[in-house]
Design an enzyme around this catalytic site. Structure first.
Site, PDB file in Angstrom:
ATOM      1  N   CYS A  81      11.585   3.394  14.889  1.00 16.79           N
ATOM      2  CA  CYS A  81      12.646   2.526  14.371  1.00 16.79           C
ATOM      3  C   CYS A  81      12.361   1.907  13.007  1.00 16.79           C
ATOM      4  O   CYS A  81      13.231   1.264  12.430  1.00 16.79           O
ATOM      5  CB  CYS A  81      12.942   1.427  15.379  1.00 16.79           C
ATOM      6  SG  CYS A  81      13.249   2.056  17.030  1.00 16.79           S
ATOM      7  N   HIS A  96      15.538  -7.358  13.213  1.00 18.19           N
ATOM      8  CA  HIS A  96      15.519  -6.110  13.978  1.00 18.19           C
ATOM      9  C   HIS A  96      16.424  -6.280  15.192  1.00 18.19           C
ATOM     10  O   HIS A  96      17.214  -5.395  15.503  1.00 18.19           O
ATOM     11  CB  HIS A  96      14.084  -5.774  14.381  1.00 18.19           C
ATOM     12  CG  HIS A  96      13.930  -4.422  14.997  1.00 18.19           C
ATOM     13  ND1 HIS A  96      14.370  -3.277  14.381  1.00 18.19           N
ATOM     14  CD2 HIS A  96      13.386  -4.036  16.180  1.00 18.19           C
ATOM     15  CE1 HIS A  96      14.105  -2.229  15.157  1.00 18.19           C
ATOM     16  NE2 HIS A  96      13.519  -2.673  16.253  1.00 18.19           N
ATOM     17  N   GLU A 134      10.301 -11.439  17.906  1.00 18.99           N
ATOM     18  CA  GLU A 134      10.797 -11.566  16.539  1.00 18.99           C
ATOM     19  C   GLU A 134      11.182 -13.006  16.208  1.00 18.99           C
ATOM     20  O   GLU A 134      10.922 -13.477  15.093  1.00 18.99           O
ATOM     21  CB  GLU A 134      11.977 -10.637  16.296  1.00 18.99           C
ATOM     22  CG  GLU A 134      12.410 -10.627  14.841  1.00 18.99           C
ATOM     23  CD  GLU A 134      13.428  -9.553  14.512  1.00 18.99           C
ATOM     24  OE1 GLU A 134      13.625  -9.285  13.311  1.00 18.99           O
ATOM     25  OE2 GLU A 134      14.027  -8.988  15.446  1.00 18.99           O
ATOM     26  N   LYS A 165      22.951  -4.968  15.104  1.00 22.40           N
ATOM     27  CA  LYS A 165      22.933  -3.828  16.027  1.00 22.40           C
ATOM     28  C   LYS A 165      24.076  -3.839  17.040  1.00 22.40           C
ATOM     29  O   LYS A 165      24.386  -2.808  17.634  1.00 22.40           O
ATOM     30  CB  LYS A 165      21.569  -3.745  16.715  1.00 22.40           C
ATOM     31  CG  LYS A 165      20.477  -3.250  15.763  1.00 22.40           C
ATOM     32  CD  LYS A 165      19.160  -3.028  16.456  1.00 22.40           C
ATOM     33  CE  LYS A 165      18.167  -2.321  15.528  1.00 22.40           C
ATOM     34  NZ  LYS A 165      17.813  -3.085  14.322  1.00 22.40           N
ATOM     35  N   HIS A 179      21.795   0.766  17.671  1.00 19.63           N
ATOM     36  CA  HIS A 179      20.451   0.936  17.111  1.00 19.63           C
ATOM     37  C   HIS A 179      20.344   2.373  16.620  1.00 19.63           C
ATOM     38  O   HIS A 179      20.218   3.307  17.417  1.00 19.63           O
ATOM     39  CB  HIS A 179      19.407   0.629  18.169  1.00 19.63           C
ATOM     40  CG  HIS A 179      18.011   0.548  17.622  1.00 19.63           C
ATOM     41  ND1 HIS A 179      17.666   1.022  16.368  1.00 19.63           N
ATOM     42  CD2 HIS A 179      16.860   0.052  18.153  1.00 19.63           C
ATOM     43  CE1 HIS A 179      16.374   0.817  16.160  1.00 19.63           C
ATOM     44  NE2 HIS A 179      15.870   0.228  17.236  1.00 19.63           N
ATOM     45  N   PHE A 216       8.116   1.445  17.936  1.00 13.41           N
ATOM     46  CA  PHE A 216       7.127   1.834  18.937  1.00 13.41           C
ATOM     47  C   PHE A 216       5.744   1.944  18.295  1.00 13.41           C
ATOM     48  O   PHE A 216       5.606   2.306  17.129  1.00 13.41           O
ATOM     49  CB  PHE A 216       7.495   3.192  19.538  1.00 13.41           C
ATOM     50  CG  PHE A 216       8.571   3.145  20.586  1.00 13.41           C
ATOM     51  CD1 PHE A 216       9.147   1.961  20.982  1.00 13.41           C
ATOM     52  CD2 PHE A 216       8.993   4.317  21.196  1.00 13.41           C
ATOM     53  CE1 PHE A 216      10.128   1.928  21.955  1.00 13.41           C
ATOM     54  CE2 PHE A 216       9.979   4.297  22.176  1.00 13.41           C
ATOM     55  CZ  PHE A 216      10.552   3.103  22.562  1.00 13.41           C
TER      56      PHE A 216
END
Length: 391
Positions: free
Chosen positions: A151, A280, A291, A309, A314, A378
């Site tokens: 991502c 994010h 976050e 998002k 996403h 990830f």
């Protein structure tokens, strides 16, 4: 050295050009997410961020989305190629799936009928395919590669483009991200219990996961600002690899904090210089908690923060570029004397247990000059970038 972002192209569930994305930021917020059939292995119709202009069963959808993006850049590309030699124009694209969906359908046909589709080639699903497609289509001869860090891929593609210009390896870079929907990601994230039953709710008390999306975000980055009318530049980039877990974020946000501090340092800015943060904000329980903690630690509780998002889905490897693109639109429009509405979170209760940050909860018309955009992936592949107006 300034890394000028001369022009922008956007394709997502919000629409197939920058005008559609401006519309989404110009008034009452609307989501591009809708229920989509044909990708869930159990026959469900999850909410996904599909580019509606392209039927799901069309072949080569990733390249078709790239074509929609390149068409938006025609004038700037013509100017660029008339003044910069082909071997001095690089292409760097972030992706996580390339065109895997074509491969999935090709394998299904081969299993049913014993033959591969006539126009299918396995290279369509290789990770370098989006960058190679752009380079070949534009007859470019400069460095060409893809970055795949899940991502954070396209945020790191923008960072890599800036580094390439600084190193003198190119005079211009076409950079950003491209990712298309496929069964792999839809069912893979579902298997991780990370997908939302409805439209995702970033930072909500009852948040239950993400909606997978697709799209393209492309910038034309150069050392000079004379290839377009924009006055926006990539000011600072930060990245880290905390390697805490294969899929879960480091709970205290250590890697995210390091990336944000690095971006501020490279841009020679302080926390008070940031006017807006595009988080994010995946709407998963662990990401949003991490976050919020990281933003509170680095930026504090005054700067407006929101995720986009719930509007686009996403978009995985394309997310960093698309979300930086939304920041670019906010900055450029304020420079032109227009005011847009920040993405906001309404209609649900926010999670009161999160670290205190200034989450945008209602239509808020702002004129930011400097924005931070976060992308966390990830394996602890974290990226934070800052873009802003330069007078």
């Amino acid at each position: 050295m300034n890394a000028w972002l001369n022009d922008l192209a956007l394709v997502s569930a919000l629409g197939a050009d920058t005008s559609a994305h401006l519309d989404a930021l110009s008034g009452e917020q609307r989501s591009g997410l809708a229920q989509v059939a044909g990708l869930d292995n159990e026959g469900m119709t999850p909410y996904l961020g599909q580019v509606a202009n392209l039927p799901l069963d069309s072949s080569g959808r990733n390249n078709a989305m790239i074509d929609l993006a390149l068409a938006q850049l025609t004038n700037t590309l013509d100017k660029l190629r008339s003044r910069v030699a082909a071997h001095r124009i690089a292409v760097i694209i972030g992706t996580s799936t390339a065109d895997i969906y074509d491969g999935e359908r090709a394998r299904a046909q081969q299993a049913r009928h014993g033959s591969w589709p006539k126009h299918y080639h396995y290279h369509q699903q290789s990770l370098d395919a989006p960058a190679q497609y752009i380079s070949n289509k534009l007859a470019l001869e400069g460095p060409c590669y893809s970055i795949s860090t899940a991502c954070s891929s396209s945020s790191k593609a923008l960072s890599s483009a800036k580094a390439m210009l600084q190193a003198g390896l190119a005079d211009a870079v076409i950079c950003g991200g491209a990712d298309s929907l496929c069964q792999l990601t839809v069912n893979g994230f579902k298997a991780l219990a990370s997908t939302s039953a409805g439209i995702c709710q970033p930072f909500a008390q009852q948040r239950d996961g993400i909606n997978i999306g697709e799209g393209v975000g492309l910038f034309i980055m150069t050392r000079s600002a004379d290839f377009g009318s924009a006055r926006c530049a990539l000011l600072g980039c930060g990245s880290s690899s905390d390697a805490y877990h294969m899929s879960a974020p480091e709970p205290q946000g250590k890697g995210a904090i390091a990336a944000m501090h690095q971006a501020l340092a490279e841009a020679a800015l302080t926390a008070t210089d940031i006017d807006y943060i595009n988080a994010h904000g995946t709407a998963t329980v662990k990401n949003d908690a991490m976050e919020a903690r990281a933003i509170a630690d680095v930026i504090g509780a005054q700067t407006p923060v929101s995720s986009s998002k719930h509007l686009t889905g996403h978009t995985l490897g394309a997310a960093g570029a698309i979300e930086a693109g939304l920041c670019w639109l906010l900055i450029e429009q304020q420079r032109l004397g227009k005011t847009l509405t920040l993405p906001y979170h309404s209609g649900y209760a926010l999670d009161a247990s999160l670290a205190t940050i200034n989450l945008v909860q209602q239509p808020t018309r702002e004129r930011p000059k400097t924005c931070m955009s976060n992308s966390f992936a990830f394996g602890g592949n974290n990226a934070s970038i800052i873009i802003g107006e330069i007078a």
